[in-house]
Write an enzyme that holds these catalytic residues in place. Sequence first.
Site, PDB file in Angstrom:
ATOM      1  N   TRP A 183       1.296   3.195   0.991  1.00 11.58           N
ATOM      2  CA  TRP A 183       2.387   3.239   1.975  1.00 11.58           C
ATOM      3  C   TRP A 183       2.862   4.681   2.101  1.00 11.58           C
ATOM      4  O   TRP A 183       3.036   5.363   1.090  1.00 11.58           O
ATOM      5  CB  TRP A 183       3.571   2.360   1.557  1.00 11.58           C
ATOM      6  CG  TRP A 183       4.768   2.590   2.441  1.00 11.58           C
ATOM      7  CD1 TRP A 183       4.953   2.120   3.699  1.00 11.58           C
ATOM      8  CD2 TRP A 183       5.921   3.401   2.130  1.00 11.58           C
ATOM      9  NE1 TRP A 183       6.162   2.569   4.207  1.00 11.58           N
ATOM     10  CE2 TRP A 183       6.777   3.361   3.261  1.00 11.58           C
ATOM     11  CE3 TRP A 183       6.316   4.145   1.019  1.00 11.58           C
ATOM     12  CZ2 TRP A 183       7.992   4.038   3.310  1.00 11.58           C
ATOM     13  CZ3 TRP A 183       7.527   4.829   1.068  1.00 11.58           C
ATOM     14  CH2 TRP A 183       8.351   4.768   2.200  1.00 11.58           C
ATOM     15  N   GLU A 224       0.155  -0.776   3.627  1.00 10.75           N
ATOM     16  CA  GLU A 224       1.458  -1.404   3.898  1.00 10.75           C
ATOM     17  C   GLU A 224       2.151  -0.721   5.070  1.00 10.75           C
ATOM     18  O   GLU A 224       2.257   0.497   5.126  1.00 10.75           O
ATOM     19  CB  GLU A 224       2.328  -1.302   2.636  1.00 10.75           C
ATOM     20  CG  GLU A 224       3.735  -1.820   2.782  1.00 10.75           C
ATOM     21  CD  GLU A 224       4.550  -1.630   1.515  1.00 10.75           C
ATOM     22  OE1 GLU A 224       5.681  -2.133   1.464  1.00 10.75           O
ATOM     23  OE2 GLU A 224       4.052  -0.955   0.576  1.00 10.75           O
ATOM     24  N   LYS A 226       5.501  -0.384   7.975  1.00 13.73           N
ATOM     25  CA  LYS A 226       6.964  -0.408   8.007  1.00 13.73           C
ATOM     26  C   LYS A 226       7.426  -0.167   9.429  1.00 13.73           C
ATOM     27  O   LYS A 226       6.855   0.673  10.145  1.00 13.73           O
ATOM     28  CB  LYS A 226       7.543   0.660   7.076  1.00 13.73           C
ATOM     29  CG  LYS A 226       9.034   0.495   6.806  1.00 13.73           C
ATOM     30  CD  LYS A 226       9.489   1.426   5.681  1.00 13.73           C
ATOM     31  CE  LYS A 226      10.926   1.162   5.294  1.00 13.73           C
ATOM     32  NZ  LYS A 226      11.374   1.999   4.163  1.00 13.73           N
ATOM     33  N   ASP A 257       5.290  -6.485   3.435  1.00 14.23           N
ATOM     34  CA  ASP A 257       6.571  -6.389   2.724  1.00 14.23           C
ATOM     35  C   ASP A 257       7.615  -7.028   3.631  1.00 14.23           C
ATOM     36  O   ASP A 257       7.822  -6.583   4.754  1.00 14.23           O
ATOM     37  CB  ASP A 257       6.904  -4.924   2.459  1.00 14.23           C
ATOM     38  CG  ASP A 257       8.195  -4.727   1.680  1.00 14.23           C
ATOM     39  OD1 ASP A 257       9.222  -5.322   2.077  1.00 14.23           O
ATOM     40  OD2 ASP A 257       8.198  -3.962   0.701  1.00 14.23           O
ATOM     41  N   HIS A 260      10.020  -4.954   5.714  1.00 16.48           N
ATOM     42  CA  HIS A 260       9.484  -3.892   6.557  1.00 16.48           C
ATOM     43  C   HIS A 260       9.275  -4.297   8.013  1.00 16.48           C
ATOM     44  O   HIS A 260       8.484  -3.681   8.728  1.00 16.48           O
ATOM     45  CB  HIS A 260       8.168  -3.379   5.974  1.00 16.48           C
ATOM     46  CG  HIS A 260       8.359  -2.480   4.805  1.00 16.48           C
ATOM     47  ND1 HIS A 260       7.356  -1.680   4.310  1.00 16.48           N
ATOM     48  CD2 HIS A 260       9.444  -2.243   4.027  1.00 16.48           C
ATOM     49  CE1 HIS A 260       7.805  -0.995   3.270  1.00 16.48           C
ATOM     50  NE2 HIS A 260       9.072  -1.327   3.086  1.00 16.48           N
ATOM     51  N   HIS A 284       4.584  -7.777  -0.825  1.00 19.32           N
ATOM     52  CA  HIS A 284       5.701  -7.231  -1.575  1.00 19.32           C
ATOM     53  C   HIS A 284       6.915  -8.051  -1.176  1.00 19.32           C
ATOM     54  O   HIS A 284       7.331  -8.020  -0.014  1.00 19.32           O
ATOM     55  CB  HIS A 284       5.929  -5.747  -1.252  1.00 19.32           C
ATOM     56  CG  HIS A 284       5.151  -4.833  -2.129  1.00 19.32           C
ATOM     57  ND1 HIS A 284       5.272  -3.468  -2.064  1.00 19.32           N
ATOM     58  CD2 HIS A 284       4.242  -5.081  -3.112  1.00 19.32           C
ATOM     59  CE1 HIS A 284       4.470  -2.904  -2.962  1.00 19.32           C
ATOM     60  NE2 HIS A 284       3.836  -3.866  -3.596  1.00 19.32           N
ATOM     61  N   ASP A 292      15.756  -2.757   5.549  1.00 21.43           N
ATOM     62  CA  ASP A 292      14.933  -2.723   4.336  1.00 21.43           C
ATOM     63  C   ASP A 292      15.748  -2.201   3.160  1.00 21.43           C
ATOM     64  O   ASP A 292      15.531  -1.103   2.658  1.00 21.43           O
ATOM     65  CB  ASP A 292      13.708  -1.830   4.580  1.00 21.43           C
ATOM     66  CG  ASP A 292      12.797  -1.762   3.361  1.00 21.43           C
ATOM     67  OD1 ASP A 292      12.644  -2.790   2.682  1.00 21.43           O
ATOM     68  OD2 ASP A 292      12.259  -0.676   3.102  1.00 21.43           O
ATOM     69  N   ASP A 294      16.094  -3.671   0.137  1.00 18.57           N
ATOM     70  CA  ASP A 294      15.506  -3.977  -1.175  1.00 18.57           C
ATOM     71  C   ASP A 294      16.514  -4.571  -2.149  1.00 18.57           C
ATOM     72  O   ASP A 294      16.660  -4.110  -3.275  1.00 18.57           O
ATOM     73  CB  ASP A 294      14.839  -2.740  -1.759  1.00 18.57           C
ATOM     74  CG  ASP A 294      13.539  -2.402  -1.048  1.00 18.57           C
ATOM     75  OD1 ASP A 294      12.705  -3.299  -0.926  1.00 18.57           O
ATOM     76  OD2 ASP A 294      13.371  -1.254  -0.608  1.00 18.57           O
ATOM     77  N   ASP A 324       9.236  -6.062  -4.929  1.00 19.93           N
ATOM     78  CA  ASP A 324       9.594  -4.677  -4.617  1.00 19.93           C
ATOM     79  C   ASP A 324      11.060  -4.607  -4.205  1.00 19.93           C
ATOM     80  O   ASP A 324      11.401  -4.860  -3.041  1.00 19.93           O
ATOM     81  CB  ASP A 324       8.695  -4.131  -3.502  1.00 19.93           C
ATOM     82  CG  ASP A 324       8.998  -2.671  -3.176  1.00 19.93           C
ATOM     83  OD1 ASP A 324       9.814  -2.061  -3.885  1.00 19.93           O
ATOM     84  OD2 ASP A 324       8.422  -2.141  -2.211  1.00 19.93           O
TER      85      ASP A 324
END
Length: 417
Positions: A183, A224, A226, A257, A260, A284, A292, A294, A324
Site C-alpha cells: 500500500w 491494497e 484507498k 481494507d 479504504h 484488512h 479511515d 482505524d 488493521d
Amino acid sequence: MTIQEKYEEAKRVYRELGVDTDAALETLKHVPISMHCWQGDDVMGFEGATELTGGIQATGDYPGRARTPEELMMDIDQALRLIPGKHRLNLHASYAIFEDGKKADRNALKPEHFKKWVEFAKARGLGLDFNPTFFSHPLASPFTLSSPDENIRRFWIDHGKACLRIAEYFAGELGGQSLVNIWIPDGYKDIPADRLGPRARFKDSLDQILSIGYDKSKVLVAIESKVFGIGMESYTVGSHEFCMNYAAKNGILCLLDNGHYHPTEMVSDKISSMLLFNEKLALHVTRPVRWDSDHVVIFDDELKEIAKEIVRNGALDRVIIGLDYFDASINRVSAWVLGMRNMQKALLYALLTPDKQLAKLQNEGNYTELLVRQEELKFYPFADVWNYFCQCNGVPAGDAWFKEIRKYEQEVLALRK
C-alpha cells in the site's frame, strides 16, 4: 448453570436449526487471523521515527506504549494469552530489529534484520505476514512508487524487492506462506493535472518489484487500494480500480481494507464478486468512523456481514484475514484482544447461521419469512457457544479477560515512563 451446561443447551437449540455447534467450533479453531504489530506502539516502529506521515494518524496518549522490540513482544504475548486459537503476526518493515547499532535503510533491509521476529514466531507457533513501509520516511513525501523523481522511485522499488525476499525467508523458516501487502500513500490534495502519469509509474514500479523471481508458492503478494487520505483528498494513485485490475492481470491478490472506501461502500458486498474471479482474497479488517480512522474492531453489523460472506461461500481457506487499526486512546493490549476476539466472534456467528435454509427462502422469494428468521437468529444463544469455545481453548470467557489486562497494566504498562 456452568459454561458447559449452557453450551449443551445452546447445542440443542442450534441442532433444531440443523446447525452443528461442535463442527462450528472445530472449524473456528483452525482459522488464523493475522494480528497487526503496529497497534502496540502507535505505528512508530524501531527506526527512531518521532512522527507519522502518509496520512496516518494515531490519536491519544494512553500510557504504556511499547518503545522497544522487547516491550512490543511482551505485549503481544500478553494479548495472545487471552485470544483463543493459533494465529499469525503481521509486521511492517519499519519494525526491523538492528543489533549492535548496525542500521540499514529500507532499501537495504535483509532477512537478518527480522531474525528476532522469526525466533519469536517460531517459539509460539505463529505465522508471519509482512508489509513494506512506504510512509514515515524522509523519502516518502509526497510520493514513493509513483514519484516523478527516478532516484526516489528506485529507492522504493528496492525496498519492495527487499520485502519480498524477507517474506520468502519468513515462509521458509516457519513453513506455510507469508502475505506481503503493498500500500502506498501517494496522491494529491487538490485536483491533479495528470492522473495517468503517476499510475503509469506506479504500475512500472510494481512490475519491477515482482520481477525478482520470488517463490510464489511461499510468498503471496497483495495490493491494497484507498479512496482518499489526509493530504490526498482529491486523488490517490492506488485507487480500487487500479489495484483490482493490476492484481487480476498479474496474478496477485487484491486486498480490501474496509476503511479504504466511501462510507456507503461495504466490503462485505464486494467479497462474493471478488471470490468469483479470484482464487484468493486478502482483507484488512478495521472500523472506520466517518473515514479511515482505524478504530478498534467491534462486533457490529458490517463485521458480521464480512464474516458471513466468507463462511457462506465456503471461503475460509481462500480469504486471508488480517486486522488493521491503531488506537492510542485506550489500553493498547486491550485493543488487540478486543478486536481479535470480535473477529472470531463474527466468524462463529456466521458458522452458526443456517445458510442453506435462508438461501432457500431467498430463492423462493419468501422475503417476509427470511427477514423474520434473520432477526430471530440474533437472539439465539450464540454467547454460550462462544464462552464454551474460550473455555476449551484455555482463555477467559466473557469479559473475564479484562481482569488480566488490568493486572498487566498495573504491573507492566504503568511502569513505562
